[in-house]
Enzyme design. Structure first.
Site, PDB file in Angstrom:
ATOM      1  N   GLY A 154      -0.708  54.945  -9.006  1.00 38.37           N
ATOM      2  CA  GLY A 154       0.740  54.855  -9.095  1.00 38.37           C
ATOM      3  C   GLY A 154       1.269  55.888 -10.067  1.00 38.37           C
ATOM      4  O   GLY A 154       0.517  56.570 -10.751  1.00 38.37           O
ATOM      5  N   GLU A 155       2.583  55.986 -10.080  1.00 36.89           N
ATOM      6  CA  GLU A 155       3.199  56.960 -10.956  1.00 36.89           C
ATOM      7  C   GLU A 155       4.352  56.305 -11.692  1.00 36.89           C
ATOM      8  O   GLU A 155       5.107  55.539 -11.119  1.00 36.89           O
ATOM      9  CB  GLU A 155       3.714  58.139 -10.120  1.00 36.89           C
ATOM     10  CG  GLU A 155       4.487  59.140 -10.946  1.00 36.89           C
ATOM     11  CD  GLU A 155       4.530  60.514 -10.306  1.00 36.89           C
ATOM     12  OE1 GLU A 155       4.082  60.644  -9.166  1.00 36.89           O
ATOM     13  OE2 GLU A 155       5.035  61.425 -10.972  1.00 36.89           O
ATOM     14  N   GLY A 156       4.446  56.581 -12.971  1.00 35.36           N
ATOM     15  CA  GLY A 156       5.548  56.026 -13.754  1.00 35.36           C
ATOM     16  C   GLY A 156       6.343  57.155 -14.379  1.00 35.36           C
ATOM     17  O   GLY A 156       6.158  58.318 -14.030  1.00 35.36           O
ATOM     18  N   ASN A 211       0.748  59.227 -14.904  1.00 32.60           N
ATOM     19  CA  ASN A 211       0.146  58.937 -13.615  1.00 32.60           C
ATOM     20  C   ASN A 211      -0.999  57.988 -13.877  1.00 32.60           C
ATOM     21  O   ASN A 211      -1.700  58.125 -14.877  1.00 32.60           O
ATOM     22  CB  ASN A 211      -0.377  60.216 -12.965  1.00 32.60           C
ATOM     23  CG  ASN A 211       0.754  61.089 -12.471  1.00 32.60           C
ATOM     24  OD1 ASN A 211       1.699  60.590 -11.860  1.00 32.60           O
ATOM     25  ND2 ASN A 211       0.681  62.375 -12.752  1.00 32.60           N
ATOM     26  N   LYS A 251      -4.687  55.769 -17.327  1.00 35.14           N
ATOM     27  CA  LYS A 251      -3.285  56.172 -17.385  1.00 35.14           C
ATOM     28  C   LYS A 251      -3.207  57.513 -18.084  1.00 35.14           C
ATOM     29  O   LYS A 251      -3.401  57.606 -19.288  1.00 35.14           O
ATOM     30  CB  LYS A 251      -2.476  55.103 -18.124  1.00 35.14           C
ATOM     31  CG  LYS A 251      -0.991  55.365 -18.172  1.00 35.14           C
ATOM     32  CD  LYS A 251      -0.230  54.111 -18.557  1.00 35.14           C
ATOM     33  CE  LYS A 251       1.263  54.371 -18.638  1.00 35.14           C
ATOM     34  NZ  LYS A 251       2.027  53.144 -18.826  1.00 35.14           N
ATOM     35  N   LYS A 252      -2.937  58.530 -17.297  1.00 38.97           N
ATOM     36  CA  LYS A 252      -2.917  59.878 -17.839  1.00 38.97           C
ATOM     37  C   LYS A 252      -1.479  60.262 -18.163  1.00 38.97           C
ATOM     38  O   LYS A 252      -0.636  60.362 -17.271  1.00 38.97           O
ATOM     39  CB  LYS A 252      -3.506  60.849 -16.821  1.00 38.97           C
ATOM     40  CG  LYS A 252      -3.602  62.262 -17.315  1.00 38.97           C
ATOM     41  CD  LYS A 252      -4.387  63.119 -16.349  1.00 38.97           C
ATOM     42  CE  LYS A 252      -4.467  64.533 -16.901  1.00 38.97           C
ATOM     43  NZ  LYS A 252      -5.224  65.425 -16.024  1.00 38.97           N
ATOM     44  N   ASP A 285      10.993  46.440 -22.160  1.00 38.29           N
ATOM     45  CA  ASP A 285      11.060  46.888 -20.764  1.00 38.29           C
ATOM     46  C   ASP A 285      10.463  45.837 -19.831  1.00 38.29           C
ATOM     47  O   ASP A 285       9.676  46.158 -18.946  1.00 38.29           O
ATOM     48  CB  ASP A 285      10.366  48.236 -20.586  1.00 38.29           C
ATOM     49  CG  ASP A 285      10.837  48.967 -19.320  1.00 38.29           C
ATOM     50  OD1 ASP A 285      11.846  48.533 -18.725  1.00 38.29           O
ATOM     51  OD2 ASP A 285      10.200  49.951 -18.929  1.00 38.29           O
TER      52      ASP A 285
HETATM   53  N1  LIG Z   1      -3.907  48.613 -15.029  1.00 39.66           N
HETATM   54  C1  LIG Z   1      -3.439  48.950 -13.835  1.00 39.66           C
HETATM   55  N2  LIG Z   1      -4.075  48.574 -12.710  1.00 39.66           N
HETATM   56  C2  LIG Z   1      -3.577  48.922 -11.501  1.00 39.66           C
HETATM   57  N3  LIG Z   1      -2.458  49.646 -11.298  1.00 39.66           N
HETATM   58  C3  LIG Z   1      -1.778  50.068 -12.372  1.00 39.66           C
HETATM   59  C4  LIG Z   1      -2.226  49.741 -13.696  1.00 39.66           C
HETATM   60  N4  LIG Z   1      -1.352  50.279 -14.569  1.00 39.66           N
HETATM   61  C5  LIG Z   1      -0.409  50.893 -13.836  1.00 39.66           C
HETATM   62  N5  LIG Z   1      -0.647  50.792 -12.519  1.00 39.66           N
HETATM   63  C6  LIG Z   1       0.187  51.349 -11.437  1.00 39.66           C
HETATM   64  O1  LIG Z   1       0.813  52.538 -11.881  1.00 39.66           O
HETATM   65  C7  LIG Z   1       2.242  52.426 -11.889  1.00 39.66           C
HETATM   66  C8  LIG Z   1       2.844  53.111 -13.122  1.00 39.66           C
HETATM   67  O2  LIG Z   1       2.329  52.533 -14.314  1.00 39.66           O
HETATM   68  P1  LIG Z   1       3.211  52.217 -15.588  1.00 39.66           P
HETATM   69  O3  LIG Z   1       4.329  51.295 -15.227  1.00 39.66           O
HETATM   70  O4  LIG Z   1       2.311  51.733 -16.660  1.00 39.66           O
HETATM   71  O5  LIG Z   1       3.748  53.658 -15.934  1.00 39.66           O
HETATM   72  P2  LIG Z   1       5.054  54.064 -16.680  1.00 39.66           P
HETATM   73  O6  LIG Z   1       5.096  55.549 -16.764  1.00 39.66           O
HETATM   74  O7  LIG Z   1       5.089  53.380 -17.966  1.00 39.66           O
HETATM   75  O8  LIG Z   1       6.148  53.555 -15.696  1.00 39.66           O
HETATM   76  P3  LIG Z   1       7.665  53.061 -15.747  1.00 39.66           P
HETATM   77  O9  LIG Z   1       8.184  53.081 -17.118  1.00 39.66           O
HETATM   78  O10 LIG Z   1       8.369  53.981 -14.803  1.00 39.66           O
HETATM   79  O11 LIG Z   1       7.610  51.681 -15.175  1.00 39.66           O
HETATM   80  C9  LIG Z   1       2.504  50.926 -11.850  1.00 39.66           C
HETATM   81  O12 LIG Z   1       3.703  50.622 -11.221  1.00 39.66           O
HETATM   82  C10 LIG Z   1       1.297  50.403 -11.064  1.00 39.66           C
HETATM   83  O13 LIG Z   1       1.515  50.507  -9.691  1.00 39.66           O
END
Ligand SMILES: Nc1ncnc2c1ncn2[C@@H]1O[C@H](COP(=O)(O)OP(=O)(O)OP(=O)(O)O)[C@@H](O)[C@H]1O
Ligand SMILES: [Mg+2]
Ligand SMILES: [Zn+2]
Ligand SMILES: [Zn+2]
Lengths: 407, 358
Positions: free
Chosen positions: A70-72, A76, A93-94, A191
């Site tokens: 997934g991507e946030g 990534n 989580k990169k 959040d």
């Molecule tokens: N531990 C995990 N196991 C499986 N999938 C994960 C995990 N952590 C994150 N993901 C996937 O990656 C996506 C992005 O992760 P995360 O929400 O931590 O990133 P972010 O950059 O903080 O995102 P945002 O602030 O936009 O919500 C998640 O919506 C999920 O689909």
């Protein structure tokens, strides 16, 4: 129906790097034969550096990176597994390189690391296994892999996922314990929303994404009001409060609760102004009477037609599925004045948990269906504030037939 | 028309014209022309059609094809490719919205009609297909304006949602950035107040400048009596009443932050077996500290929901936990103030005369 033409290819596995990153002096930092190592120790400042880098290499080499999960906003997330035991899965989580912070590590990553470490050991907080940096100085957080998607997928998949009051109680219990744990450790998450609540293989819900978290502030220390995704943002933040408490997270918890029940976002404002208007309309207009001091907040503006604060009866109509005790709890999370809003601890002391039905054991909770993957892509769009037609029309309307079926 | 070519297995896909096989010639590229959806290899298509229109080489197919019309397939199965093309064409013409209809029943009837028509186009006999094509053309001619309007509306809606999505992403990024600024501001603030403190020390001035620190509290203690001695009250008594053994236990509590998994049996425990709080020190509401007093009546703190009880609890907690654990946090932004103060707050509690608790 033809197979989806979209094939997700696993990215290249993280190979044990042959060309190891070089330290400033240009000396290869790891994997040297023993004889060479003795020499390096002779150089004064080197050993510490090399040891650190070696440790980093060791940490990094423990895992093999796989396909993207997934991507946030700032990262990534990839699937990964242990080099020694491929059955041990992790999420890597990169952190994206940020233009603003080319030198030094991304501050959000530090935040996430710091708070995950601090909150470690609670069943409902995602586990941080380790941290390493990859080439080009990218920071990688090795997290517990949570394979069953997030709460948003379950809420949204109305065609395949059925759930009831006992399931909602179980999920809410896990969420509330996570938030209580944060607050008990003096951490604000800032959040909370369904897609940051990930689900483990055994059904346990885990609070993730600590990129906006912070410690409770000392008196007089200003915090930013621009936190929490709009639909879950409490009125005090919408009014620009800079000195707030765990009550901000509790409001978000209340909105997740409401969303679990009606299976649609309860207050999906398209802008901050609209968000405030929705709160006023649905919950009541904040005034000096129901919230002393509110008019002094910098951004305080409300629609002119004052709506009285909603009573329990109003909520019963829409949220009655969780029973009168459940609605009582919900109403207390949505109290406008943050000082009178229920706290996470008080939530756990509420009588709803002991009332019937009992929360579903986590192993028996509904899980996402196979089709959830495709839905996830669609969710990605709508989670950002767009409501697709299908969600609104629901099942009343004959859908255009699937052409696969017609063949 | 001949039925579209049956899909061949992926491995032995063969050009029906020159008989080259994918198996022997892995670089082979297949193309087809939507006139008839018959596939052939790119070489054959070039050879046969580069010099102008020509007849499809498939046995029994009498379509005239042009080189320009050939493309490679998106789907492995050309019958699917064809169906998708047809449905796309139909959807572009029949683009009415639910709002365009008087009742839901009307809309459903319309959807049914469109589906029947698409089905005939895809699967019908030659005769049925011709009929359906005619219907499609007639509808298009008749509703040209509606179609254009809906197409435009669709584009606008797409554009809107694209913009909204972008705006949401932006907002999320903005939140991250502000959270970072928040931390930096705090760090600067701490440095600034520390410098100020040192300056004042150097000048021998003690001010009531925030934040109240160790130094300040000690001075008050030494000067004993300049501040009004605090009247004994329950809160102060509670803090003062904590004996050495109590302190010992509390610091251990800070260390055992990694609790064991709760036993799964028994009635539902909303706290999941992890509620240590009742066994902790008793925290009395209304515990006071100069730093709190300064802001206790501040409207921004009050209306924002700032919790002074949380601050007091944290200050005490960090004082004890700090003995063993969170050394790192001490150095960290925004965490240290409460800690050092609380240490003093508690130390002061040993001697009621020196207390700044009221
Ligand atoms: N531990 C995990 N196991 C499986 N999938 C994960 C995990 N952590 C994150 N993901 C996937 O990656 C996506 C992005 O992760 P995360 O929400 O931590 O990133 P972010 O950059 O903080 O995102 P945002 O602030 O936009 O919500 C998640 O919506 C999920 O689909
Ligand atoms: Mg997220
Ligand atoms: Zn050929
Ligand atoms: Zn042909």
């Amino acid at each position: 129906m033809a197979n989806s033409p979209l094939v997700a290819r696993p990215t290249d596995a993280l190979q044990p790097s042959k060309s190891l990153p070089t330290s400033s002096g240009g000396t290869p930092s790891g994997g040297l034969p023993r004889s060479a190592r003795g020499q390096r120790i002779a150089a004064e400042a080197r050993p510490a550096m090399d040891l650190m880098e070696q440790m980093n290499e060791d940490e990094k080499n423990k895992y093999i990176k796989g396909k993207k999960l997934g991507e946030g906003t700032y990262a990534n997330v990839y699937l990964g597994h242990s080099r020694v035991d491929a059955s041990v899965k992790v999420a890597i989580k990169k952190i994206k390189v940020q233009k603003e912070y080319q030198d030094g590590i991304a501050p959000d990553a530090i935040r996430e690391m710091k708070y995950l470490q601090k909150l470690r050991g609670h069943a409902n907080i995602i586990i941080l296994h380790s941290v390493f940096s990859s080439k080009d100085q990218n920071l990688n957080l090795v997290l517990e892999y949570l394979p069953l998607g997030d709460l948003e997928m379950l809420i949204r998949d109305v065609d395949h996922v059925r759930y009831g009051a006992a399931d909602i109680k179980a999920w809410m219990g896990m969420l509330t314990r996570a938030v209580w744990w944060c607050h008990d450790n003096y951490v604000l998450h800032r959040d909370i929303k369904p897609n940051n609540l990930l689900i483990a293989a055994d059904g346990e819900v885990k609070l993730a994404d600590f990129g906006l978290a912070r410690s409770f502030a000392d008196p007089g220390v200003r915090m930013t009001a621009n936190v929490i995704t709009r639909w879950y943002r409490p009125p005090e933040l919408l009014f620009g409060a800079r000195h707030y408490s765990g009550a901000v997270d509790v409001w978000s918890v209340g909105l997740v609760f409401a969303e679990l029940i009606i299976r649609n976002p309860y207050l999906p404002g398209n802008s901050e102004v609209e968000q405030i208007a929705l709160i006023c309309r649905e919950i009541g207009t904040p005034t000096e009477e129901n919230w002393p001091g509110v008019t002094q907040l910098k951004e305080y503006t409300v629609p002119s037609d004052v709506v009285p604060v909603a009573g329990k009866e109003k909520y019963m109509g829409r949220f009655g599925a969780v029973g009168s005790d459940g609605v009582d709890l919900l109403a207390k999370t949505l109290i406008l004045d943050p000082r009178r809003r229920i706290t996470a601890r008080e939530m756990l002391e509420h009588r709803w948990w002991k009332a019937d039905p009992k929360p579903t054991p986590k192993h028996d909770l509904p899980k996402k269906t196979a089709g959830a993957e495709e839905k996830a892509a669609a969710d990605l769009k709508r989670r950002n504030g767009m409501v697709e037609d299908d969600d609104v029309r629901g099942s009343k309307v004959a859908r255009k037939l699937d052409f696969g079926a017609a063949r | 028309m001949a039925r579209p070519l049956d899909p061949l297995g992926f491995e032995d896909e063969m050009c029906p014209v020159c008989k080259s096989r994918k198996y022997l010639n892995p670089d082979i590229v297949f193309v087809f022309n939507p006139e008839c959806y018959h596939s052939m290899c790119l070489n054959c298509a070039n050879r046969l059609f580069n010099d102008g229109p020509n007849q499809c080489p498939h046995a029994g197919c009498n379509k005239t094809l042009r080189r320009k019309g050939f493309r490679s397939a998106f789907f492995g199965d050309l019958s699917v490719e064809r169906e998708v093309d047809i449905r796309r064409r139909v959807a572009a013409v029949f683009n009415q919205k639910e709002d365009d209809f008087e009742t839901l029943q009307d809309y459903n009837n319309y959807l049914q009609m469109v589906e029947d028509l698409a089905f005939e186009l895809v699967n019908g006999s030659d005769e049925k297909r011709r009929q359906a094509e005619a219907q499609l053309a007639a509808w298009e001619a008749e509703h040209r304006q509606d179609i254009e309007r809906n197409k435009k509306a669709g584009r606008e809606a797409d554009e809107m949602s694209r913009k909204r999505l972008a705006a949401e992403r932006d907002a999320a990024r903005q939140r991250r950035i502000e959270a970072i600024k928040e931390a930096e501001e705090e760090k600067r603030e701490r440095v600034r107040s520390r410098e100020m403190e040192l300056d004042n020390l150097a000048k021998g001035i003690t001010t009531a400048a925030e934040p109240a620190t160790k130094v300040q509290l000690k001075r008050r203690g030494q000067r004993g009596g300049i501040t009004e001695p605090a009247a004994p009250n329950p809160a102060a008594a509670a803090v003062a009443g904590m004996g050495a053994s109590e302190v010992e236990r509390l610091s251990i509590r800070g260390l055992k932050e990694k609790p064991k998994a709760p036993a799964p049996q028994g009635p539902y425990d909303p706290f999941g077996g992890m509620d240590f709080a009742p066994s902790r020190y008793k925290l009395h509401v209304g515990l006071a500290h100069p730093l709190m007093e300064k802001y206790r009546l501040d409207r921004q703190h009050v209306a924002g929901g700032y919790s002074f009880d949380d601050f007091a609890a944290r200050a005490l907690y960090e004082a004890f936990a700090g003995l063993g654990v969170f050394v790192e946090d001490e150095k960290e932004v925004g965490n240290g103030n409460g800690l050092s103060q609380a240490g003093e707050m508690v130390a002061a509690a040993d001697d009621p005369d020196r207390m700044d608790l009221d």
